[in-house]
Design an enzyme around this catalytic site. Structure first.
Site, PDB file in Angstrom:
ATOM      1  N   ASP A  51      44.447 -73.609  17.684  1.00 50.37           N
ATOM      2  CA  ASP A  51      44.688 -73.384  19.286  1.00 50.37           C
ATOM      3  C   ASP A  51      43.100 -72.811  19.823  1.00 50.37           C
ATOM      4  O   ASP A  51      42.609 -71.774  19.000  1.00 50.37           O
ATOM      5  CB  ASP A  51      45.865 -72.476  19.543  1.00 50.37           C
ATOM      6  N   TYR A  56      35.865 -70.022  24.487  1.00 52.02           N
ATOM      7  CA  TYR A  56      35.529 -69.326  23.160  1.00 52.02           C
ATOM      8  C   TYR A  56      34.379 -69.817  22.805  1.00 52.02           C
ATOM      9  O   TYR A  56      34.105 -70.853  22.051  1.00 52.02           O
ATOM     10  CB  TYR A  56      36.911 -69.632  22.318  1.00 52.02           C
ATOM     11  N   HIS A 117      44.641 -72.139  31.076  1.00 49.55           N
ATOM     12  CA  HIS A 117      44.280 -70.974  30.686  1.00 49.55           C
ATOM     13  C   HIS A 117      44.065 -69.885  31.766  1.00 49.55           C
ATOM     14  O   HIS A 117      43.788 -69.857  32.750  1.00 49.55           O
ATOM     15  CB  HIS A 117      42.825 -71.397  30.291  1.00 49.55           C
ATOM     16  N   SER A 150      49.271 -70.487  30.030  1.00 44.89           N
ATOM     17  CA  SER A 150      49.067 -69.169  29.364  1.00 44.89           C
ATOM     18  C   SER A 150      48.613 -68.128  30.155  1.00 44.89           C
ATOM     19  O   SER A 150      48.027 -68.260  31.097  1.00 44.89           O
ATOM     20  CB  SER A 150      48.003 -69.338  28.346  1.00 44.89           C
TER      21      SER A 150
END
Length: 307
Positions: A51, A56, A117, A150
């Site tokens: 994931d 990131y 996200h 999420s």
């Protein structure tokens, strides 16, 4: 390694998944060669779920994963990423562009699971009218296979689960030893709808590993420490003695399909792999944990709806 069926998707996934934030150096400097080696070790050990997200390491996590899988291992992995980054619009065009950029960084023609996200950043109507239709178009084009969402705000996840437009949900710090508020409503609801569940940050952003993240507020760390003091009956060693029970707590829950490990080194990876043997907490200890913090969220009250 234990495996399970990822909700209604039918995908067979390892119950331990590799979380992408540390792979991009989010929590500290990392060596690209070491990360690639660790990704291969994870695959060799039976992990088949990775994931990640564009945010990131400003894309570095996706780039490193792409390079690691480019040697012929892409088909071994259920690859999950996310759409749109902090501060960006969640409109149709931006969502399409975000996924196209991820595909390029990941060096792949398709992403198995594409998640919206941190959905608390965006109004519900925008998600329904812009973001979700963009992902559905990408799925029609074969660029993604399944769609997820999420956030750690449970009421938002409950709302999106009831929308029936998502194949998975992901939350973090909501089913762990010192805050298990996801278990009462959200997990049963997801099971009823056959929606897959990904659990992140089961160590509470480092709290349960005795290494709290530096950005956590002192009052929150203080409250977490008080709760951890009540878990001495679970502690294995000093320090880091709550890592094993914390991992087993999540890995053994039948409603959680994937528990993410934020490993940045092979040593951490191997430690967490040792807990994938199907053994959870002792039933009496589990009920004791539940009783200690029933309905008690660790994190302060948040606005439960997007602006």
């Amino acid at each position: 390694m234990e495996y399970t069926t990822f909700g209604r998707t039918g995908l067979r996934v390892s119950k331990l998944g590799l979380g992408g934030a540390p792979l991009g150096g989010v929590f500290g400097p990392t060596d690209e060669r070491d990360i690639e080696k660790m990704i291969h070790e994870a695959l060799d050990s039976g992990i088949n779920f990775i994931d990640t997200a564009p945010s990131y390491g400003r894309g570095e996590s996706e780039r490193r994963i792409g390079r690691a899988l480019n040697g012929g291992r892409r088909n071994e992995v259920v690859l999950a990423s996310k759409a749109v980054g902090p501060g960006e619009s969640f409109d149709y065009a931006t969502t399409i562009r975000s996924v196209e950029d991820s595909l390029e960084r990941l060096q792949t023609d398709w992403i198995d699971l594409l998640q919206i996200h941190d959905v608390e950043q965006v109004p519900y109507d925008t998600v329904v009218n812009e973001t979700l239709p963009a992902l559905e178009k990408l799925r029609e084009d074969g660029k993604i296979r399944y769609i997820g969402v999420s956030t750690r705000i449970l009421s938002l996840l409950e709302r999106y689960v009831r929308l029936n437009g998502f194949d998975s949900i992901q939350f973090y710090t909501r089913y762990m030893l010192i805050d298990h508020t996801a278990k009462d409503v959200l997990l049963p609801l997801a099971a009823e709808k056959e929606i897959a569940v990904i659990n992140g940050s089961v160590l509470g952003l480092g709290l349960l590993a005795d290494t709290p993240a530096p950005f956590l507020r002192p009052n929150l760390v203080y409250e977490a420490t008080k709760r951890m003091d009540q878990l001495q009956f679970l502690r294995k060693t000093e320090p880091h003695g709550l890592v094993e029970p914390a991992m087993r707590f999540s890995l053994s829950h039948p409603g959680i399909h994937v528990t993410l490990t934020g490993a940045a080194t092979s040593n951490v990876l191997r430690t967490n792999l040792a807990f994938c043997d199907g053994q959870g907490l002792d039933p009496e200890e589990l009920q004791r944990v539940y009783a200690l913090f029933q309905g008690k969220s660790l994190f302060p009250a948040e606005k439960e709806e997007a602006k």
